[in-house]
Design an enzyme around this catalytic site. Structure first.
Site, short mmCIF file in Angstrom:
data_model
loop_
_atom_site.label_atom_id
_atom_site.label_comp_id
_atom_site.label_asym_id
_atom_site.label_seq_id
_atom_site.Cartn_x
_atom_site.Cartn_y
_atom_site.Cartn_z
N CYS B 222 4.58 -15.03 -4.17
CA CYS B 222 5.97 -15.01 -3.64
C CYS B 222 6.77 -15.53 -4.87
O CYS B 222 6.47 -16.30 -5.62
CB CYS B 222 6.21 -16.22 -2.51
SG CYS B 222 4.89 -16.15 -1.00
N GLY B 335 -11.81 -6.18 -1.43
CA GLY B 335 -12.80 -4.96 -1.10
C GLY B 335 -14.06 -5.35 -0.66
O GLY B 335 -15.01 -4.50 -0.87
N THR B 357 -9.57 -6.39 4.54
CA THR B 357 -9.18 -5.17 5.19
C THR B 357 -10.38 -4.47 5.83
O THR B 357 -10.18 -3.76 6.77
CB THR B 357 -8.70 -4.36 3.79
OG1 THR B 357 -7.68 -5.09 2.91
CG2 THR B 357 -8.33 -2.68 4.11
C1 LIG Z 1 -2.37 -6.66 6.07
C2 LIG Z 1 -2.61 -7.79 5.12
C3 LIG Z 1 -1.88 -8.90 5.06
C4 LIG Z 1 -2.13 -9.97 4.27
N1 LIG Z 1 -1.29 -11.02 4.24
C5 LIG Z 1 -1.57 -11.99 3.37
C6 LIG Z 1 -0.99 -13.45 3.45
O1 LIG Z 1 -0.32 -13.67 4.50
N2 LIG Z 1 -1.31 -14.23 2.67
C7 LIG Z 1 -2.21 -14.20 1.79
O2 LIG Z 1 -2.35 -15.00 0.76
N3 LIG Z 1 -2.83 -12.88 1.60
C8 LIG Z 1 -2.54 -11.88 2.39
N4 LIG Z 1 -3.15 -10.58 2.22
C9 LIG Z 1 -4.23 -10.53 1.21
C10 LIG Z 1 -5.75 -10.70 1.52
O3 LIG Z 1 -5.70 -12.07 2.18
C11 LIG Z 1 -6.71 -10.34 0.48
O4 LIG Z 1 -6.36 -11.37 -0.47
C12 LIG Z 1 -6.61 -9.08 0.07
O5 LIG Z 1 -6.25 -8.11 0.95
C13 LIG Z 1 -7.75 -8.69 -0.82
O6 LIG Z 1 -9.08 -8.48 0.13
P1 LIG Z 1 -9.41 -7.26 0.80
O7 LIG Z 1 -9.44 -6.11 -0.10
O8 LIG Z 1 -10.80 -7.66 1.35
O9 LIG Z 1 -8.49 -7.00 1.88
C14 LIG Z 1 -2.96 -9.83 3.06
C15 LIG Z 1 -3.86 -8.60 3.00
C16 LIG Z 1 -3.58 -7.30 4.14
C17 LIG Z 1 -4.37 -6.32 4.05
#
Ligand SMILES: Cc1cc2nc3c(=O)[nH]c(=O)nc-3n(C[C@H](O)[C@H](O)[C@H](O)COP(=O)(O)O)c2cc1C
Ligand SMILES: Cc1cc2nc3c(=O)[nH]c(=O)nc-3n(C[C@H](O)[C@H](O)[C@H](O)COP(=O)(O)OP(=O)(O)OC[C@H]3O[C@@H](n4cnc5c(N)ncnc54)[C@H](O)[C@@H]3O)c2cc1C
Ligand code: FES
Lengths: 275, 398
Positions: B222, B335, B357
């Site tokens: 942020c 991922g 995700t």
């Molecule tokens: C819909 C969505 C909302 C997310 N909201 C947050 C959040 O509020 N705070 C945060 O630190 N990361 C947030 N993330 C990031 C995830 O926690 C994670 O770090 C990122 O998606 C990578 O992991 P992944 O590829 O397994 O999703 C969000 C990701 C997605 C897809």
């Protein structure tokens, strides 16, 4: 709500509307209600990644079977619509809220646009023996209308086509004023501009004097669409603005009271940016 | 009306090991039982007839399809006594890890912030008590309504999101979910977000004493209102934030690194020096998609955060680099879809992984990763999963 591998039992093209898939999924069929949806995995890999939401188009509890109508918009829809009998579909559902038909409703008006026919067909089958049901459906041309032989015979079927190739020429709004005076409950599903127009017309109809013998319009409910991530209520991708603030289409919806959803020029209203 | 085929009570031995599939069957059977109407009054012939039905001629169901439908309809879900299983495929395997300093978890699989809500939603579908921990949705001092639509767009092997940290605010989060967290049976890490150092400190102070909470993860993606600088892009700003939050709480503090920083390794190092108990690598990668029909970005805010398998190589690479620069534990994120993916992160130096995700596509992924890691430990005769952490890192010269 469960995850179930449903087996496709039948597949049929319905004009240019989409493909109807019959899917054997007893666990989901047992719980499914009109207006609810399933989140369907469009493949077995992570490409395309997101599941796709589809409303129930038919619920056959005894047979343990559901039907979906799938319009192939992009890669996910195409993959799902091209499944053949015997193929498995990974289903998550049933999800979301359902239409609630008022016990005392005598004249039920169902309005469908495009694949918005899905939940309206479920309601037509469910309610045909209980009250007077009229289904009003609009499409670009006759190829975009639901075939009448797939509706209960006692349901009155009124159609509009934009090119005038079948039924009343124009949009559903052409046929709506009269039907709104007749109905004491309304359920609708279709594109946002159609739902917004129904909202405006219903307000007008409410102001007009009621037809003799007709109760005031009891209830008007719509099912809306929004792009989704999880469909489990966690990601908040699917919110729409309502009179109660942001509401998730996958949890508080997809069925909402008609007056509750905020439209902005026929589009879903979006929340303001706060930082 | 929901229905259930009449069935004989089947005596079954109580099973000691349950796989995901079995848990699901249970869930299905359980839900069915809850609101089903017993059709015991109907004789079997009637029910079978109703269940198989006649194919509607115009739908042209194939023989195979009919047969399938018949078997599926005939086979009643097994009647199962439902004692809570005490053992799982991962039982008896040492999967425990320190996901951060002072944060020992029963296994290295967490669910990532923003992709698992407050943990209670997916509890309807999977046994969340089997997870190492959950990370809740980003929590800010006050309620935030989030961003305009669209908030999500699919990309090759990934998604872009721009949710805008929609959440009810720290006080409400603690009030609404504290009691439920305690009952979930899984540790909760609170993901903290804000627009000033004071914001983060305020959230942590409001969450203090909330049942179930075991640590804080700082979302430093942020911007700081003071200068618009992203907290996680500047080592000294990130360090200042870490120090302030560490001074407020005795629970472990984890900094979630953003790949959008010019020098993410420097940020990680600065946070370690400032007292961070761990880092998460990584948050989403900035990205954009254009709607070519409307000639404007798809997302309401224009740009958004990319996640999913598309970013996995970036996340593994950052994990690998950070692991060589800091001594505190790392949680890998980006991922993860399988145990194989998780192993990449662990071998690159992560002590744990967060699944995000992938859960949207398949809610069973987090549990499948746990089961797969347990199988790996067994197959390779390891004493614990900890033995593989960092095994792909260059060997240190003595
Ligand atoms: C819909 C969505 C909302 C997310 N909201 C947050 C959040 O509020 N705070 C945060 O630190 N990361 C947030 N993330 C990031 C995830 O926690 C994670 O770090 C990122 O998606 C990578 O992991 P992944 O590829 O397994 O999703 C969000 C990701 C997605 C897809
Ligand atoms: C509650 C609900 C019920 C629905 N019921 C039906 C139905 O019965 N029959 C039917 O044909 N369609 C229905 N839709 C729309 C359907 O979900 C989309 O057509 C589908 O997701 C598009 O995927 P695609 O791969 O074909 O298109 P793509 O354009 O490749 O989709 C790209 C992304 O945008 C999303 N998306 C695109 N259009 C829509 C849309 N209108 N609504 C939600 N997400 C969208 C997709 O899910 C995907 O994530 C429903 C949508 C919702 C929310
Ligand atoms: S789609 Fe994730 S909250 Fe509705």
């Amino acid at each position: 709500m469960i995850i179930q591998q449903g087996a496709v039992t039948a597949s049929a093209r319905i004009g240019d509307l989409g493909t109807v898939l019959g899917v054997s999924a007893p666990g989901i069929a047992a719980q499914a209600r009109a207006g609810q949806f399933v989140h369907v995995r469009p493949g077995t890999s992570f490409e395309p990644l997101l599941r796709r939401p589809y409303s129930f188009n038919r619920i056959r509890r005894q047979e343990g079977e559901i039907e979906l109508i799938v319009r192939p918009l992009g890669p996910g829809g195409e993959w799902i619509a091209s499944r053949r009998p015997g193929d498995l579909l990974d289903l998550l559902g049933p999800l979301g809220t359902a239409f609630v038909i008022h016990r005392s409703a005598r004249n039920l008006l169902l309005v469908a646009g495009g694949t918005g026919i899905a939940p309206m067909r479920v309601l037509a089958e469910q309610e045909a023996s209980r009250r007077n049901v009229t289904l009003l459906m609009g499409g670009r041309s006759v190829a975009y209308l639901w075939p009448s032989d797939r509706l209960p015979p006692s349901v009155e079927y009124v159609t509009t086509t934009e090119d005038g190739s079948f039924g009343i020429g124009g949009r559903v709004t052409e046929a709506l004023p009269e039907l709104l005076r007749w109905a004491d409950q309304l359920c609708a599903c279709g594109p946002w501009p159609m739902l917004a127009a129904i909202g405006r017309m219903r307000e007008e109809a409410e102001r007009a004097p009621a037809a003799p013998g007709r109760a005031a319009l009891l209830e008007a409910q719509i099912a809306v669409e929004q792009h989704m991530g999880c469909a489990m209520g966690v990601c908040r991708a699917c919110v729409v603005v309502t009179s109660q603030g942001n509401a998730r289409v996958c949890r508080e919806g997809p069925v909402f009271p008609l007056g509750d959803v905020a439209f902005a020029e026929g589009e879903p209203a979006t929340v303001g940016l706060v930082s | 009306m929901p229905w259930r085929r009449p069935r004989k009570k089947v005596e079954r031995p109580i099973e000691v090991t349950r796989s995901i599939e079995e848990s699901l069957e249970d869930a299905a059977a359980g839900e069915e039982e809850e609101d089903s109407v017993d059709l015991a009054g109907l004789d079997d012939a009637t029910v079978v007839e109703a269940a198989t039905g006649e194919p509607e001629p115009e739908r042209g169901a194939s023989d195979l399809a009919l047969k399938l439908r018949e078997t599926l309809a005939r086979e009643p879900a097994p009647a199962r006594a439902r004692p809570r299983a005490t053992t799982y495929p991962e039982s008896g395997v040492d999967l425990a890890v320190d996901a951060a300093r002072g944060l020992r978890l029963r296994n290295p699989v967490l669910t990532a912030s923003g992709t698992f809500g407050q943990g209670i939603e997916y509890a309807e579908l999977i046994d969340v008590a089997r997870l190492g921990a959950i990370v809740n949705k980003g929590t800010t001092p006050n309620m935030r309504p989030g961003n305009p639509q669209y908030r999500i767009a699919e990309t090759p092997s990934g998604i872009l999101n721009s949710i805008g940290l929609e959440n009810p605010g720290a006080v409400e989060v603690a009030r609404r979910y504290g009691v439920q967290w305690a009952a979930l049976g899984v540790p909760v890490i609170v993901n903290v977000a804000g627009y000033s150092v004071e914001d983060y400190v305020y959230v942590v102070s409001e969450m203090a004493g909330t049942p179930g909470v075991v640590a804080y993860e700082l979302n430093v993606s942020c911007p700081n209102v003071k200068d618009g600088m992203i907290f996680g892009s500047d080592p000294s700003l990130a360090a200042e934030l870490t120090r302030a939050v560490k001074a407020e709480t005795d629970l472990p503090v984890i900094v979630k690194l953003t790949p959008n920083a010019p020098d993410v390794v420097a940020v990680a190092r600065a946070c370690e020096e400032a007292g961070a108990d761990g880092v998460t690598a990584i948050n989403t990668v900035l990205g954009m998609r254009i709607d070519t029909r409307r000639r404007r970005p798809i997302l309401g805010t224009g740009s958004g955060g990319l996640s999913g398998p598309a970013i996995r190589p970036i996340a593994v690479h950052i994990t690998y680099q950070v692991a060589q620069a800091v001594g505190i534990p790392i949680m890998g994120a980006g991922g993860v879809t399988s145990a194989e993916d998780a192993l990449e992160f662990l071998m690159a130096g992560a002590s744990a992984v967060q699944v995000g995700t992938a859960t949207f596509a398949d809610p069973l992924v987090p549990l499948k990763v746990i089961e797969g890691l347990a199988a790996y430990v067994r197959e390779h005769g390891l004493r614990s999963i900890r033995e593989i952490v960092g095994t792909a890192l260059p060997r240190m010269v003595e």
